[in-house]
Motif scaffolding. Structure first.
Motif, short mmCIF file in Angstrom:
data_model
loop_
_atom_site.label_atom_id
_atom_site.label_comp_id
_atom_site.label_asym_id
_atom_site.label_seq_id
_atom_site.Cartn_x
_atom_site.Cartn_y
_atom_site.Cartn_z
N VAL A 318 -5.84 3.36 -6.80
CA VAL A 318 -5.86 3.71 -5.38
C VAL A 318 -7.02 3.01 -4.67
CG1 VAL A 318 -6.34 5.63 -3.79
CG2 VAL A 318 -4.64 5.90 -5.60
N HIS A 319 -8.20 3.00 -5.28
CA HIS A 319 -9.33 2.29 -4.68
C HIS A 319 -9.04 0.80 -4.56
CE1 HIS A 319 -11.71 5.96 -5.27
NE2 HIS A 319 -12.64 5.40 -4.52
N LEU A 320 -8.38 0.24 -5.56
CA LEU A 320 -8.05 -1.18 -5.53
C LEU A 320 -7.02 -1.47 -4.43
CD1 LEU A 320 -8.17 -4.04 -6.60
CD2 LEU A 320 -6.67 -3.36 -8.50
N ALA A 321 -6.04 -0.60 -4.28
CA ALA A 321 -5.04 -0.77 -3.21
C ALA A 321 -5.71 -0.73 -1.85
CB ALA A 321 -3.97 0.30 -3.33
N MET A 322 -6.68 0.16 -1.68
CA MET A 322 -7.43 0.22 -0.41
C MET A 322 -8.25 -1.05 -0.22
SD MET A 322 -8.57 4.24 -0.70
CE MET A 322 -9.62 4.21 0.75
N GLU A 323 -8.83 -1.55 -1.28
CA GLU A 323 -9.60 -2.80 -1.21
C GLU A 323 -8.73 -3.96 -0.75
OE1 GLU A 323 -13.16 -5.19 -1.97
OE2 GLU A 323 -12.87 -3.01 -1.90
N SER A 327 -0.99 -0.38 2.99
CA SER A 327 -0.70 0.71 3.92
C SER A 327 -0.82 2.06 3.21
CB SER A 327 0.71 0.57 4.49
OG SER A 327 1.68 0.81 3.48
N ASP A 328 -0.90 3.12 4.01
CA ASP A 328 -0.99 4.48 3.44
C ASP A 328 0.23 4.79 2.58
OD1 ASP A 328 -3.39 4.84 4.71
OD2 ASP A 328 -2.58 6.04 6.37
N ALA A 329 1.42 4.36 3.03
CA ALA A 329 2.64 4.63 2.27
C ALA A 329 2.61 3.90 0.92
CB ALA A 329 3.86 4.20 3.07
N GLU A 330 2.13 2.65 0.91
CA GLU A 330 2.04 1.89 -0.34
C GLU A 330 1.01 2.51 -1.28
OE1 GLU A 330 3.05 -2.67 0.98
OE2 GLU A 330 1.22 -1.77 1.75
N ILE A 331 -0.09 2.98 -0.71
CA ILE A 331 -1.13 3.61 -1.53
C ILE A 331 -0.61 4.90 -2.15
CG2 ILE A 331 -3.38 4.78 -1.43
CD1 ILE A 331 -4.19 2.68 0.69
N GLU A 332 0.17 5.66 -1.39
CA GLU A 332 0.74 6.90 -1.94
C GLU A 332 1.69 6.59 -3.08
OE1 GLU A 332 3.62 9.70 0.23
OE2 GLU A 332 1.70 10.75 0.29
N ARG A 333 2.51 5.55 -2.95
CA ARG A 333 3.42 5.17 -4.06
C ARG A 333 2.62 4.80 -5.30
NH1 ARG A 333 6.65 2.90 0.04
NH2 ARG A 333 5.65 0.86 -0.14
N ILE A 334 1.54 4.07 -5.11
CA ILE A 334 0.71 3.67 -6.25
C ILE A 334 0.06 4.89 -6.89
CG2 ILE A 334 -1.46 2.48 -6.83
CD1 ILE A 334 -0.55 0.27 -4.85
N ARG A 335 -0.34 5.85 -6.07
CA ARG A 335 -0.95 7.07 -6.62
C ARG A 335 0.05 7.82 -7.50
NH1 ARG A 335 -1.99 12.37 -4.61
NH2 ARG A 335 -1.00 11.88 -2.63
N TYR A 336 1.27 8.00 -7.00
CA TYR A 336 2.28 8.70 -7.80
C TYR A 336 2.62 7.90 -9.06
CZ TYR A 336 3.08 11.74 -3.75
OH TYR A 336 2.93 12.64 -2.73
N ALA A 337 2.76 6.58 -8.92
CA ALA A 337 3.09 5.75 -10.07
C ALA A 337 1.97 5.78 -11.11
CB ALA A 337 3.36 4.31 -9.63
N ALA A 416 2.70 -2.68 -9.22
CA ALA A 416 2.65 -2.76 -10.69
C ALA A 416 1.53 -3.68 -11.14
CB ALA A 416 4.00 -3.24 -11.22
N ARG A 417 1.29 -4.77 -10.40
CA ARG A 417 0.18 -5.67 -10.75
C ARG A 417 -1.16 -4.97 -10.59
NH1 ARG A 417 1.31 -10.31 -6.77
NH2 ARG A 417 3.24 -9.23 -6.15
N ILE A 418 -1.27 -4.10 -9.58
CA ILE A 418 -2.50 -3.32 -9.38
C ILE A 418 -2.66 -2.32 -10.52
CG2 ILE A 418 -3.51 -1.52 -7.91
CD1 ILE A 418 -2.33 -3.05 -5.50
N LEU A 419 -1.60 -1.61 -10.86
CA LEU A 419 -1.66 -0.64 -11.97
C LEU A 419 -2.04 -1.30 -13.27
CD1 LEU A 419 1.42 1.67 -11.34
CD2 LEU A 419 -0.98 2.33 -11.26
N ALA A 420 -1.52 -2.52 -13.50
CA ALA A 420 -1.78 -3.21 -14.76
C ALA A 420 -3.27 -3.46 -14.95
CB ALA A 420 -1.02 -4.53 -14.81
N VAL A 421 -3.96 -3.89 -13.91
CA VAL A 421 -5.40 -4.15 -14.00
C VAL A 421 -6.17 -2.84 -14.18
CG1 VAL A 421 -7.41 -5.04 -12.75
CG2 VAL A 421 -5.25 -6.28 -12.66
N ALA A 422 -5.83 -1.83 -13.39
CA ALA A 422 -6.51 -0.54 -13.51
C ALA A 422 -6.29 0.07 -14.89
CB ALA A 422 -6.01 0.42 -12.42
N ASP A 423 -5.06 -0.06 -15.42
CA ASP A 423 -4.70 0.49 -16.73
C ASP A 423 -5.49 -0.21 -17.82
OD1 ASP A 423 -3.31 2.04 -18.56
OD2 ASP A 423 -1.62 0.65 -18.69
N ALA A 424 -5.60 -1.53 -17.71
CA ALA A 424 -6.31 -2.29 -18.74
C ALA A 424 -7.79 -1.92 -18.77
CB ALA A 424 -6.14 -3.78 -18.48
N PHE A 425 -8.42 -1.85 -17.58
CA PHE A 425 -9.84 -1.53 -17.54
C PHE A 425 -10.10 -0.13 -18.09
CE2 PHE A 425 -13.58 0.30 -15.49
CZ PHE A 425 -14.53 -0.68 -15.75
#
Length: 491
Positions: A318-323, A327-337, A416-425
């Motif tokens: 979520v922090h990376l998506a904001m960085e 949009s708020d809608a995209e950030i919410e999808r990333i949070r749920y995912a 998914a590309r954002i989640l991949a980096v956050a997941d790896a770290f």
């Protein structure tokens, strides 16, 4: 719409003649009573007493009178009876007196001795201007109400709707104070949305008008107001009281007239329906998020080493998506995912999921099925369908060597590309059964080495920049580490 004064034959215009000379006063009354409802007063103070008892469309006043002259009366009308128009009469008509009266808000002036034809013509003109003005005000209010209904319908966020109410009500009524309260969905508390005590709440013993009035006034801290300068409206939706709205004006402002009070009630009915929908939406969303948290916790409960992993990944993502300015809608999808990205591990055997050493080729194939399993589990939930592509692709690589589909580059959804980096770290900096955690700076270097091959280059650059600036790994303890020590899962 607002019920403005009518100038139709059914409701004849009301005129108050204020004149200290009895012969002039009687002349005006006899001349005008054939077309209008006419009352008379001998000076300004007597006129004020009459105005307090009944409304008038027009005041015809002399300027020079005992006790209170015409100029003082006009001042009073502009402060207390703004909807009433004024025409002045004077035996000493000069440019200066006319200018002063007009500057104070008089529509016109008539020189004495009064000519009957001129008087009737001036009054007809004033009343026609009044009719035209009221039609413009009616149209303006219709436009304003349409704009307001569109604005509040565009959002299901309670705070956003309250902000829109302040904007539109402030523009139309210029109140000194606005107070808005809403009954919480549990029907046990009244919450202040607008007012000096916004955010505070008081318990409710019942949901009836008397209880709401008392609780609202205690909660909002209503200012002291002069008579006629406070409007309180109970907000109702589906035949239920759900809150209260109040508007107050200062003593220097005119009181609310009947048309304004009616219009405020219309505003109240619209905001009540919108707030009720937003309140129900928030309650459903809270339940929805609780369900997501429960699903996320279901997989983490199986492995003490990954307890809290999904929440930490979500936080980083979520922090990376904001960085990245999503949009708020995209950030919410990333949070749920993020919370649900590993839900498919429910379908992986315990001997594979909890294995303390390296996986065999067959076990690795099974583990790599968890994104597909997760999609199958969640695809029956309509509200989660837009996050499925992110869950399905969070182990894909930009060079095409990821799984399960071997997508590459922009074929992989950005979320998914954002989640991949956050997941790896998160995985690198957490203890696992088969290895100790890596130092955060070393983890960032590993991710940078995979820039453009394993992970999206732009996403990696933003993540490294953000993490070195904010050091997010220091801002919250790893829940799973505490869980492993305090509540180990039995084999």
């Amino acid at each position: 719409m607002a019920d403005y004064p009518s100038t139709s034959p059914i409701a004849r215009p009301r005129i108050l003649v204020v004149e200290d000379e009895a012969n002039v006063r009687d002349f005006c009354r006899l001349l005008l009573r054939r077309e209008y409802e006419v009352a008379v007063a001998e000076h300004g103070l007597a006129a004020i007493a009459i105005l307090q008892q009944q409304p008038f469309d027009l005041v015809l006043t002399d300027l020079q009178m005992p006790y209170m002259d015409g100029i003082a009366l006009i001042h009073h009308l502009r402060s207390h009876h703004l909807a009433t128009d004024v025409i002045v009469m004077t035996a000493n008509a000069t440019v200066e007196t006319a200018r002063e009266a007009l500057k104070l808000g008089a529509l016109d002036y008539i020189a004495k001795p009064v000519d009957s034809e001129q008087l009737q013509k001036t009054i007809r003109t004033a009343l026609e201007l009044r009719r035209i003005r009221h039609e413009k005000e009616r149209l303006s209010d219709l436009v304003l109400m349409y704009q307001f209904s569109q604005a509040i319908a565009a959002s299901l966020d309670i705070e956003e709707q309250a902000s829109r109410l302040i904007e539109f009500v402030g523009r139309r009524f210029a109140p000194l104070h606005i107070g808005l309260s809403l009954v919480d969905t549990d029907n046990e508390t009244l919450v202040a949305l607008i007012g000096p005590m916004a955010g505070n709440q008081v318990p409710l013993s019942a949901i009836d008008e008397h209880t709401l009035y008392a609780a609202h006034r205690r909660l909002i801290a209503l200012p002291a107001t002069a008579p006629g300068r406070l409007v309180e409206v109970v907000l109702r939706s589906r035949d239920r009281a759900i809150g209260m709205l109040d508007l107050a004006r200062s003593e220097e402002q005119p009181p609310f007239d009947a048309a304004e009070r009616h219009l405020i009630e219309v505003f109240g009915s619209q905001i009540a329906a919108a707030l009720d929908n937003a309140r129900l939406y928030r309650a459903l969303k809270d339940q929805y998020e609780q369900m997501i948290a429960a699903l996320s916790g279901a997989i983490e409960a199986r492995d003490s080493y990954t307890y809290g992993h999904s929440r930490q990944v979500t936080r980083y993502a979520v922090h990376l998506a904001m960085e990245l300015g999503l949009s708020d809608a995209e950030i919410e999808r990333i949070r749920y995912a993020g919370l649900l990205h590993d839900i498919g591990k429910i379908g992986v055997r315990d001997d594979v999921l909890l294995k303390a050493g390296p996986l065999t080729a067959e076990e690795l194939i099974q583990m790599r099925q968890h994104p597909r399993i997760g999609v199958r589990i969640l695809e029956q939930i309509r509200g989660l369908r837009d996050v499925l592509p992110l869950i399905a692709a969070h182990h894909e690589r930009v060079d095409g060597n990821g799984y399960p589909l071997g997508l590459r580059g922009d074929e992989i959804p950005l979320g998914a590309r954002i989640l991949a980096v956050a997941d790896a770290f998160e995985a690198l900096t957490a203890d696992r059964a088969y290895r100790a955690a890596v130092d955060p700076e070393q983890a960032l270097q590993i991710i940078q080495r995979g820039r453009g091959s394993h992970w999206d280059a732009q996403v990696v650059d933003a993540f490294v920049r953000m993490m070195r600036r904010e050091r997010l790994w220091e801002q919250s303890p790893r829940l799973r580490q505490a869980a492993r020590v305090q509540a180990p899962i039995e084999s």
